[in-house]
Design a protein around this motif. Structure first.
Motif, PDB file in Angstrom:
ATOM      1  N   TRP A 166       0.828  -1.211   0.000  1.00 33.06           N
ATOM      2  CA  TRP A 166       0.000   0.000   0.000  1.00 33.06           C
ATOM      3  C   TRP A 166       0.855   1.250   0.000  1.00 33.06           C
ATOM      4  O   TRP A 166       0.555   2.220  -0.699  1.00 33.06           O
ATOM      5  N   ILE A 167       1.927   1.248   0.792  1.00 36.19           N
ATOM      6  CA  ILE A 167       2.814   2.411   0.829  1.00 36.19           C
ATOM      7  C   ILE A 167       3.455   2.629  -0.532  1.00 36.19           C
ATOM      8  O   ILE A 167       3.584   3.763  -1.003  1.00 36.19           O
ATOM      9  N   ALA A 168       3.850   1.549  -1.205  1.00 35.22           N
ATOM     10  CA  ALA A 168       4.456   1.676  -2.538  1.00 35.22           C
ATOM     11  C   ALA A 168       3.468   2.257  -3.541  1.00 35.22           C
ATOM     12  O   ALA A 168       3.828   3.140  -4.338  1.00 35.22           O
ATOM     13  N   VAL A 169       2.234   1.795  -3.513  1.00 37.62           N
ATOM     14  CA  VAL A 169       1.216   2.307  -4.442  1.00 37.62           C
ATOM     15  C   VAL A 169       0.939   3.783  -4.172  1.00 37.62           C
ATOM     16  O   VAL A 169       0.896   4.605  -5.096  1.00 37.62           O
ATOM     17  N   LEU A 170       0.761   4.137  -2.904  1.00 33.42           N
ATOM     18  CA  LEU A 170       0.468   5.527  -2.554  1.00 33.42           C
ATOM     19  C   LEU A 170       1.672   6.434  -2.817  1.00 33.42           C
ATOM     20  O   LEU A 170       1.508   7.588  -3.220  1.00 33.42           O
ATOM     21  N   SER A 171       2.887   5.915  -2.614  1.00 29.39           N
ATOM     22  CA  SER A 171       4.088   6.701  -2.922  1.00 29.39           C
ATOM     23  C   SER A 171       4.208   6.944  -4.422  1.00 29.39           C
ATOM     24  O   SER A 171       4.611   8.025  -4.853  1.00 29.39           O
ATOM     25  N   GLY A 172       3.865   5.943  -5.212  1.00 26.59           N
ATOM     26  CA  GLY A 172       3.876   6.118  -6.666  1.00 26.59           C
ATOM     27  C   GLY A 172       2.900   7.191  -7.108  1.00 26.59           C
ATOM     28  O   GLY A 172       3.218   8.029  -7.959  1.00 26.59           O
ATOM     29  N   ALA A 173       1.709   7.175  -6.511  1.00 25.43           N
ATOM     30  CA  ALA A 173       0.724   8.203  -6.837  1.00 25.43           C
ATOM     31  C   ALA A 173       1.215   9.585  -6.400  1.00 25.43           C
ATOM     32  O   ALA A 173       1.057  10.567  -7.133  1.00 25.43           O
ATOM     33  N   GLY A 174       1.824   9.666  -5.227  1.00 27.28           N
ATOM     34  CA  GLY A 174       2.378  10.937  -4.762  1.00 27.28           C
ATOM     35  C   GLY A 174       3.490  11.433  -5.661  1.00 27.28           C
ATOM     36  O   GLY A 174       3.577  12.623  -5.967  1.00 27.28           O
ATOM     37  N   PHE A 175       4.354  10.525  -6.107  1.00 30.55           N
ATOM     38  CA  PHE A 175       5.438  10.883  -7.017  1.00 30.55           C
ATOM     39  C   PHE A 175       4.881  11.473  -8.306  1.00 30.55           C
ATOM     40  O   PHE A 175       5.355  12.504  -8.787  1.00 30.55           O
ATOM     41  N   ALA A 194       7.559   9.736  -1.514  1.00 31.89           N
ATOM     42  CA  ALA A 194       7.670   8.778  -0.412  1.00 31.89           C
ATOM     43  C   ALA A 194       6.955   9.296   0.836  1.00 31.89           C
ATOM     44  O   ALA A 194       6.232   8.548   1.502  1.00 31.89           O
ATOM     45  N   ALA A 195       7.150  10.570   1.148  1.00 28.47           N
ATOM     46  CA  ALA A 195       6.494  11.152   2.315  1.00 28.47           C
ATOM     47  C   ALA A 195       4.974  11.152   2.160  1.00 28.47           C
ATOM     48  O   ALA A 195       4.247  10.822   3.106  1.00 28.47           O
ATOM     49  N   ILE A 196       4.500  11.474   0.981  1.00 28.99           N
ATOM     50  CA  ILE A 196       3.059  11.454   0.720  1.00 28.99           C
ATOM     51  C   ILE A 196       2.515  10.043   0.853  1.00 28.99           C
ATOM     52  O   ILE A 196       1.440   9.819   1.417  1.00 28.99           O
ATOM     53  N   GLY A 197       3.236   9.063   0.351  1.00 28.78           N
ATOM     54  CA  GLY A 197       2.786   7.673   0.440  1.00 28.78           C
ATOM     55  C   GLY A 197       2.687   7.175   1.869  1.00 28.78           C
ATOM     56  O   GLY A 197       1.692   6.550   2.252  1.00 28.78           O
TER      57      GLY A 197
END
Length: 75
Positions: free
Chosen positions: A7-16, A49-52
């Motif tokens: 989940w963190i990887a998916v959300l970090s990708g979206a934040g990126f 990364a911080a957003i994720g």
């Protein structure tokens, strides 16, 4: 643990992607010099990364408050 990392990887990708699009828009509208180009290349990684991580923690708390009788499936 693996589910949380996913989940963190998916959300970090979206934040990126969101931060990168914001920097591309700023560069396209105003032009940029070498310093702005360097910041635009590095900042989306750190901010993504911080957003994720922050999004995952917020989502986990929101789901836990919404469903108090079940344990969170994101944990």
């Amino acid at each position: 643990m693996a589910r949380a990392v996913g989940w963190i990887a998916v959300l970090s990708g979206a934040g990126f992607v969101l931060v990168k699009l914001a920097f591309v828009l700023v560069c396209w509208v105003g032009g940029h010099d070498i310093l702005e180009a360097l910041v635009g290349a590095v900042a989306p990684i750190a901010l993504g990364a911080a957003i994720g991580i922050e999004s995952f923690l917020w989502l986990r708390e929101w789901r836990a408050a919404r469903i108090p009788s079940r344990s969170s499936p994101l944990s």
